[in-house]
Structures are given as structure tokens and as C-alpha cells.
Design a protein around this motif. Structure first.
Motif, PDB file in Angstrom:
ATOM      1  N   GLU A 274       0.814  -1.217   0.000  1.00 56.78           N
ATOM      2  CA  GLU A 274       0.000   0.000   0.000  1.00 56.78           C
ATOM      3  C   GLU A 274       0.848   1.268   0.000  1.00 56.78           C
ATOM      4  OE1 GLU A 274      -2.370  -3.270   1.628  1.00 56.78           O
ATOM      5  OE2 GLU A 274      -0.584  -2.359   2.513  1.00 56.78           O
ATOM      6  N   LEU A 318      -9.251  -3.490  11.819  1.00 57.39           N
ATOM      7  CA  LEU A 318      -9.869  -2.738  10.734  1.00 57.39           C
ATOM      8  C   LEU A 318     -10.579  -1.477  11.224  1.00 57.39           C
ATOM      9  CD1 LEU A 318     -11.287  -5.615   8.503  1.00 57.39           C
ATOM     10  CD2 LEU A 318      -9.114  -4.392   8.316  1.00 57.39           C
ATOM     11  N   HIS A 324      -4.088  -1.441   7.226  1.00 58.50           N
ATOM     12  CA  HIS A 324      -4.293  -2.430   6.162  1.00 58.50           C
ATOM     13  C   HIS A 324      -3.870  -3.797   6.695  1.00 58.50           C
ATOM     14  CE1 HIS A 324      -4.963   0.676   3.041  1.00 58.50           C
ATOM     15  NE2 HIS A 324      -4.109   1.368   3.769  1.00 58.50           N
ATOM     16  N   HIS A 326      -3.246  -7.884   6.424  1.00 56.59           N
ATOM     17  CA  HIS A 326      -2.924  -8.990   5.519  1.00 56.59           C
ATOM     18  C   HIS A 326      -2.750 -10.250   6.371  1.00 56.59           C
ATOM     19  CE1 HIS A 326      -1.936  -6.469   1.912  1.00 56.59           C
ATOM     20  NE2 HIS A 326      -1.775  -5.566   2.866  1.00 56.59           N
TER      21      HIS A 326
END
Length: 374
Positions: A274, A318, A324, A326
Motif C-alpha cells: 500500500e 480494521l 491495512h 494482511h
């Protein structure tokens, strides 16, 4: 026109993220891994290394090959190279698998390293202690990662203990202990046309020998970046390298000292998914497939945090602005990397505060609450 297929030695999280980056480019991936139920399995066919025909089937499955782990067996690579190409080159893999060869290459390219000696007996260990002085770091020449396969020898009384713990490996390296203020890494990519691009330095922090988090760009690193870029470019060009290469470095009063290189995409570069215009994963598959490289420009400052041992609650992560998440489809186990979180809020001034919020919800405590001078 048939899509090009990239075969990847290994099916862990690095192979998974390489394959995720390949999909938008219409590049398919296959994998060679012990378990067919590996993190990469949802993204392409997995050929088992436990199957006697697995390697030959894997070689037949793809047009060009790469890897996610530097300890990929050289015998497998040699068989592959009878008919197919692999990036990075075999030479880089062989050197990275042996710390003595690696440090010798650094010396040859005038890349500063701590003084070191080869150790293959208790007597040569004692000699290394005499010549290098204490403390020293004794490491296995091959194998070992995430802090494994090493012993910090601080007192002469520890010589016998160090040899008992690591001596059976026979091939060892003793390195002078480098007094460093922090560890940084630089990641670069070289294309098939010789084009080289680098990402900024990452400042790396460890927890029980495992990378816990990386800060990008490394604070107060502007003076070191050109030097690190020069060092890694020397390596790339000398090895006629194709793909992503990582160089880990110590910041000392005398400047940058090389620690080790990794001929692959690297944990300290996960932020780039990102946080950069083109991630380390996309640029690696571009290079392997013979495509033009993308920009390594930073979108905004980031902190990448590893999820180690136990998963946090997805909804808690979140809920953080600019987080972000993963996950690697791995089961929980102490010391295991289960995923990572990249923090990059729209307002970079909020990054330190966001780190403090994240530290409160991670099951494994990390040193994220300190002032990181971002």
C-alpha cells in the motif's frame, strides 16, 4: 497469446503475495512446497516436494522461475536450469546460503562488514576469540533465520558452551560484535535490461529475534540512503541479478555495515503493497517476467507490524483509521508470522498515535509505544 506462468519455489506468505501481485498482470503462478495446503494454495497449483515426481512436474508447469526462500536446495535449481531460467541467479542463491561466502563477497565489493573468521573446530573458535576479541557473534555458516543458529559470546568462559550448542554444524563464522544504534534494510529491484530501482531505507525492530515492525522511511536516514543504494547496486550488477534483493545494514558511528543479504522479497518491504507506487512483490514479478519496472516512490510514511504467534481480532484492526490487514491463512503457533498490518493514515502526523492504538490490541506485546520520531 498464452499467459506466462511463474513457478515459485516455496508456497508460504512471500509466494502468496508474489502471486497476488502477479494476478492483475495476467501472470499465473505455480508453487513447489512440502505441503499442498500452504498459504499460496488458493492462488495456484502446488506441487509437493514429498512427491518423487513433484519437482519434474513443477518444472514442466511454468515458463520462468523464482523463489521465496534463500535456502531453496541448489540441487533442485540445478535440475531446473537444464531447461528453464530462474531469477534471481543461482550464484546469488549459493552465496546467500553461506555466510562466509556472503561476507567474502561484501569484502570483495568494498562493502563494509564486521571483521570475521571461519570456525570449524574448538581450537579455531578460541583463535577467533583471541584475534577478534569479545564480544563476538558465532553463527552457523548455513541455515538459521529469525535469530536461530547463533550464539552471542561475551565471556571466554562461554567458549565451550557456544561450541557445544553450534559446533556440530562444523562450518561456523565468528563475527566481531558491531556496536550499532539501529538496524536498517534497503530493498532494490533490477530488471532484465539492467534497470535498477530502490525503495527507501526501512528501520527494523525485533522481538525475540523476529522482525516485529519496520518504519518507512527510516527516520533521519537521508545521509545513509545514497550509501545503501550504492552498496546494493554493486551487488545487483556484480551478480547480474534479476528481481528483488534485500541488504540488511547496521548503522554505526563509522557508517553503514552490511549484515546479510536476502535474494528475495523481504519482510521489511511488506509496507510497499500500500505504501509505494509499485510494491516489492509487483516489481519482482515484473522483473522475472521481463516487464518494465514500476515506480518505487513512497505514497506516504508507513509502519509495518508483524502479527506473531496469535491473531488479533480482525474487527479491532480494521477499526483503526489507515490500517491495512494482511492475513496468511496460517494456524497459530508461538513465534510464527501469521500476517502483517501496515499503518498509513491520510495524516502522517497521526502515525505514532496509531501505533500506540495498535499496540493495545495485539496479543503479542511489541515495542510500539515508544516515541519513534516519525
Amino acid at each position: 497469446m498464452k499467459n506466462k506462468t511463474i513457478g515459485i519455489f516455496g508456497g508460504g506468505q512471500l509466494g502468496r503475495m508474489m502471486a497476488q501481485a502477479a494476478l492483475p498482470l495476467n501472470l499465473d503462478c505455480t508453487f513447489f512446497e512440502a505441503s499442498t495446503d500452504c498459504p499460496s494454495a488458493v492462488l495456484g497449483q502446488v506441487f509437493s516436494s514429498q512427491d518423487p515426481q513433484g519437482l519434474e512436474q513443477f518444472i514442466a508447469s511454468a515458463d520462468v522461475f523464482s523463489l521465496e526462500f534463500e535456502n531453496t536446495p541448489l540441487a533442485d535449481v540445478d535440475l531446473l536450469m537444464q531447461s528453464k531460467a530462474i531469477h534471481p541467479p543461482r550464484q546469488a542463491l549459493a552465496i546467500a546460503q553461506n555466510r562466509l561466502s556472503e561476507k567474502t563477497l561484501f569484502n570483495a565489493l568494498a562493502i563494509p562488514v564486521a571483521p570475521f573468521r571461519a570456525v570449524d573446530s574448538l581450537e579455531t573458535l578460541k583463535q577467533a576469540v583471541t584475534e577478534l576479541g569479545l564480544p563476538i557473534v558465532l553463527k552457523t555458516a548455513t541455515g538459521g533465520y529469525d535469530g536461530k543458529g547463533q550464539f552471542v559470546l561475551r565471556e571466554a568462559e562461554q567458549i565451550d558452551q557456544a561450541w557445544q550448542e553450534l559446533g556440530p554444524a562444523k562450518s561456523l563464522i565468528a563475527e566481531s560484535f558491531v556496536k550499532f544504534s539501529r538496524e536498517v534494510s534497503i530493498i532494490a529491484v533490477r530488471g532484465q535490461n539492467g534497470d535498477v530501482k530502490t525503495w527507501p531505507l526501512a528501520e527494523n525492530h525485533h522481538h525475540h529475534g523476529i522482525l516485529s515492525h519496520s518504519i518507512i522511511p527510516a527516520p533521519n536516514s537521508a545521509e545513509f540512503l545514497p550509501v545503501a543504494q550504492d552498496y546494493i547496486t554493486r551487488l545487483l550488477n556484480h551478480l547480474n541479478y534479476i528481481g528483488v534483493l534485500t541488504l540488511e545494514l547496521f548503522v554505526t558511528e563509522q557508517g553503514l555495515y552490511a549484515n546479510e543479504m536476502a535474494p528475495r522479497v523481504h519482510n521489511s518491504g511488506h509496507w510497499s503493497i500500500e505504501g509505494a507506487v509499485c510494491s516489492q512483490f509487483e516489481n519482482h514479478v515484473r522483473a522475472v517476467a521481463g516487464l518494465p519496472l514500476g515506480s518505487t516512490e513512497v505514497v506516504r510514511p508507513s509502519v509495518m507490524v508483524n502479527i506473531i504467534g496469535q491473531h488479533p481480532k480482525t474487527e479491532d484492526v480494521l477499526a483503526l483509521n489507515g490500517a491495512h490487514l494482511h492475513l496468511y491463512n496460517k494456524t497459530e503457533r508461538a513465534g510464527r508470522k501469521l500476517g502483517h498490518i501496515t499503518l498509513m493514515p491520510v495524516n502522517s502526523d497521526e502515525l505514532s498515535n496509531l501505533c500506540r492504538q495498535l499496540a493495545k490490541i495485539l496479543p503479542e506485546p511489541l515495542a510500539l509505544t515508544q516515541d519513534m520520531n516519525i
